[in-house]
Every structure is written in structure tokens, then in C-alpha cells.
Scaffold this active site. Structure first.
Site, mmCIF file in Angstrom:
data_model
loop_
_atom_site.group_PDB
_atom_site.id
_atom_site.type_symbol
_atom_site.label_atom_id
_atom_site.label_comp_id
_atom_site.label_asym_id
_atom_site.label_seq_id
_atom_site.Cartn_x
_atom_site.Cartn_y
_atom_site.Cartn_z
ATOM 1 N N ALA A 59 0.472 -1.327 0.043
ATOM 2 C CA ALA A 59 0.199 0.124 -0.012
ATOM 3 C C ALA A 59 1.315 0.811 -0.053
ATOM 4 O O ALA A 59 0.423 2.408 -1.105
ATOM 5 C CB ALA A 59 -0.794 -0.467 0.550
ATOM 6 N N ASP A 246 -3.695 -2.511 3.586
ATOM 7 C CA ASP A 246 -3.985 -2.103 2.277
ATOM 8 C C ASP A 246 -5.479 -0.392 3.249
ATOM 9 O O ASP A 246 -5.546 -0.199 1.822
ATOM 10 C CB ASP A 246 -4.086 -2.642 1.585
ATOM 11 C CG ASP A 246 -3.174 -3.867 1.160
ATOM 12 O OD1 ASP A 246 -3.363 -4.677 1.803
ATOM 13 O OD2 ASP A 246 -2.729 -3.172 -0.172
HETATM 14 O O1 MRU Z 1 -1.207 -7.116 -3.107
HETATM 15 P P1 MRU Z 1 -0.139 -7.180 -1.959
HETATM 16 O O2 MRU Z 1 1.468 -7.403 -1.729
HETATM 17 O O3 MRU Z 1 0.272 -5.317 -2.928
HETATM 18 O O4 MRU Z 1 0.128 -6.635 -0.666
HETATM 19 C C1 MRU Z 1 0.535 -6.073 0.455
HETATM 20 C C2 MRU Z 1 -0.213 -6.131 1.855
HETATM 21 O O5 MRU Z 1 -1.533 -6.488 1.429
HETATM 22 C C3 MRU Z 1 0.503 -5.736 2.215
HETATM 23 O O6 MRU Z 1 0.710 -6.188 3.973
HETATM 24 C C4 MRU Z 1 -0.237 -4.329 2.285
HETATM 25 O O7 MRU Z 1 0.083 -3.738 1.260
HETATM 26 C C5 MRU Z 1 0.444 -3.067 3.999
HETATM 27 S S1 MRU Z 1 2.218 -2.941 3.324
HETATM 28 C C6 MRU Z 1 3.225 -2.237 4.778
#
Ligand code: MRU
Length: 376
Positions: A59, A246
């Protein structure tokens, strides 16, 4: 963070900007851990595709990418008409906003850039302000992650075994990470602990990205299959869980994060293990009132039906997709789930740790300056 390539240490950020080339620079995360490569996105459409196709993911990282992408799109405009410029910027905003739906960070980041741009009187001024505001967002994001580290580090005691899910490390941010920030801070303070990285099917961000990060930093860790966490908890082998998010609802404390987070939260609750969520302020959504209104990204079935990898001993050039599931079978692939506040021990933010239900009470301290004025 420092990356060691062929034995040589060098600092890198996940996302940066080359003003001369008007290009967004990204670490190509789909190649990790097999190859480290920085790639340049030369226009805002390419930047949006990089978010959608997960060259960059996580995110806060896609927030900084979208912020730079907005500035990139704004800077590519030729002409002096402010209304034509505004129309163009709106198109850039929509293209970047649609790249991935669940994380609220890119929207918050881009709104911040738009807000800053209103102070410019001409197209040229607004273009300049856009890049400056994007740089400021990225810089503030790093500072917030460091602050998350300072607030969260005391939770990591010597000898602890910590579980994390997906990748909420520096690769998911501009630098430092959210869930990993307390780990890096505790490691720097000389504490010894062990991290279990959930593999995180279907894309395996835990096995490929978090494990790579921890290996680079010299932190003791092991990858576990997603299904192993319950067993380890039952045997008393996990003391603490830290994940990222997110989108966290400021009104209710619900936490959207990578699919499988909810399962881990239920298990942690069952076993009386503290479950923390680490977030920068850009992850807070103050508008949505009900968790079922959070948009959950549905991704391609091929991610579940197979897997990407590299044959042992080969380079990323030999990266290939192999089918795992029964030919002819279909799959469902929700990318995220929502954990209710009663399963979350605390939300680690840059300004302290809050119970999820208390976020709303502290909204005027937690909201960004752009959204603060719109809150009751
Ligand atoms: O699908 P992704 O790899 O973008 O998912 C990422 C996550 O779920 C993370 O835990 C979230 O973005 C937090 S990142 C600090």
C-alpha cells in the site's frame, strides 16, 4: 535500505523519481528474490500498469508510485490552459486510482498532491508543485515508517518468535516498512528474535520478498507454509503477530490486508497471542462506514491455479509459470480480507499505538492535514 549485490552494500528506495527523464523508478519486485533490477516507467500509463501488474506493490509503495505518477502525468502536459490541464490531471488521477482498488493509500497520496497543486497560479507552477508534493509525500512516508519502528520496537523482546504475513517490509513502502519497522528497530537495538514469514499464497510475497529482506538484513527467519501457523501457535512457538494493512477504517477499526490475515488473527485470538497491525497515516480511511464496503480486489485465477518460480540454480531469465491445479478446474482469487477490530490488539501508527476502536476518538491527530478539515 541497504541491499548487498555481489557483496557490495548500496542504499536503495523501492520508489524514486528521475526528474530529468520524467520517469518513475521502481524495483522490479516480480523478479525478486532471483534478480535485483530497477526499472524506469516513462509515462503515467506505464506507471499505472506497473501498479496493476505488481512490479511495485504494497500500500505505501503504490501510494508513492501514484503520487509520482500524478506528478509525472502533470509534467507531461503541454499548453497553458488551466482548465485543459485540470481535465488532463483528472484523467491521470483516474487511471492511477483504478490500477488497484483495495489500498486507500494511493487515493490519499494523490489527493494530497492535488490539494497542494491548487496553490499554483499557472500550469508551470502547478507542474512544479506536483513533483515537490510527491517528493514530500515519499519523504514523509519514510519518516512515518521510522516512527512506527520507534513505537513498535518495545513490543519485540529478546528471544521472541514473531509471525508476519505477506510483505509489509521496505519493498512495500518507500523504505523501512511498516510491519518490519519494529523488527528492524529492535534488531538495530541488538535484540535477538526469530521471524516466521507466512509464504502467502498465491503470489508468495512472504516467501519471496519478506524472506529476501530479512536475509539481506541478517535477521533470523524461516518461511512457513500458510497452513503451518495454527500448528506453531498451538505448540507455543509464536509469541507475537505483526502485519500491515491496505485500508484501515478510522470509524470502526476494521483492517483490510492480504488474504489470509483474517485467518491468522482468528488463530492468534484463539491462542491468546497479541496481534498488531502497523500502518502509516495514509492507510486510514475516514469515509467508509462499514467493512463490507471496502473494495476487495479479485485477481486472476491463474495465480491460484499455478505458481511462478525459477528452477534451482537458474537465473530470473528462466522464470516460469507452472500449473499446479487440476487442468480444467477453475479458481476464485480474492486478494484481501478484512479483520474485525476485536481480533486486533493494537494499531501501531507513527504517533503511537492505538486500540482499533479508539482510532475515531483520535481522528484529529491521526488524519492527514488534507482530510482533517473534512472530519466531524
Ligand atoms: O498484493 P500486495 O502484495 O500489494 O499486498 C500487500 C499487503 O497486503 C501488505 O500487507 C499491505 O499492502 C501493507 S504494506 C506495508
Amino acid at each position: 535500505m541497504i541491499v548487498r549485490l555481489h557483496g557490495k552494500p548500496r542504499p536503495y528506495r523501492t520508489v524514486s523519481f528521475d526528474a530529468q527523464r520524467n520517469a518513475v523508478l521502481l524495483i522490479e519486485q516480480r523478479l525478486l528474490p532471483h534478480q535485483f533490477q530497477v526499472v524506469a516507467m516513462s509515462d503515467y500509463r506505464a506507471t499505472a500498469r506497473a501498479i496493476r501488474d505488481m512490479i511495485v506493490r504494497g500500500a505505501p509503495a503504490i501510494a508513492a508510485t501514484a503520487a509520482y505518477g500524478l506528478a509525472q502525468g502533470a509534467r507531461a502536459f503541454r499548453g497553458r490552459s488551466l482548465s485543459a490541464f485540470e481535465q488532463h490531471v483528472q484523467k491521470v488521477f483516474t487511471t492511477l486510482a483504478q490500477a488497484r482498488p483495495t489500498a486507500v493509500d494511493p487515493l490519499n497520496a494523490m489527493r494530497q498532491i492535488l490539494h497542494a497543486m491548487t496553490t499554483g497560479a499557472t500550469v508551470a507552477e502547478r507542474q512544479k508543485i506536483a513533483l515537490h508534493a510527491a517528493e514530500q509525500f515519499a519523504q514523509a512516508s519514510v519518516a512515518e515508517c521510522l516512527a512506527i519502528g520507534r513505537h513498535g520496537a518495545p513490543l519485540i523482546k529478546d528471544g521472541m518468535r514473531v509471525l508476519t504475513h505477506c510483505n509489509a517490509g521496505w519493498l512495500a513502502c518507500v523504505d523501512v516498512g511498516t510491519a518490519t519497522a519494529p523488527l528492524y528497530a529492535a534488531h538495530q537495538a541488538g535484540r535477538h528474535f526469530h521471524v516466521f514469514c507466512d509464504e502467502t499464497r498465491p503470489r508468495c510475497q512472504g516467501a519471496s520478498l519478506t524472506a529476501w529482506e530479512l536475509h539481506q538484513q541478517g535477521i533470523s527467519h524461516q518461511v512457513i507454509a500458510d497452513n503451518a501457523a495454527g500448528h506453531l501457535m498451538q505448540r507455543g512457538e509464536i509469541d507475537l503477530v505483526i502485519v500491515g494493512s491496505d485500508r484501515t477504517l478510522g470509524r470502526t477499526g476494521h483492517v483490510a490486508n492480504k488474504i489470509g490475515t483474517y485467518t491468522k488473527a482468528v488463530l492468534a485470538h484463539r491462542h491468546g497471542i497479541p496481534f498488531y497491525v502497523a500502518i502509516p497515516l495514509s492507510t486510514l480511511d475516514w469515509q467508509i462506514q462499514k467493512p463490507e464496503h471496502i473494495p476487495i480486489e479479485e485477481r486472476d485465477a491463474s495465480e491460484v491455479l499455478g505458481a511462478w518460480g525459477v528452477p534451482p540454480g537458474r537465473s530470473a531469465r528462466h522464470r516460469l509459470y507452472v500449473r499446479i491445479a487440476n487442468p480444467g478446474s477453475h479458481a476464485r482469487n480474492p486478494g484481501f480480507d478484512v479483520t474485525p477490530p476485536e481480533l486486533v490488539t493494537g494499531i501501531i501508527t507513527p504517533i503511537g499505538i492505538f486500540r482499533p476502536k479508539d482510532l475515531w476518538k483520535h481522528r484529529h491527530r491521526l488524519a492527514s492535514p488534507t482530510t482533517r478539515n473534512t472530519l466531524p
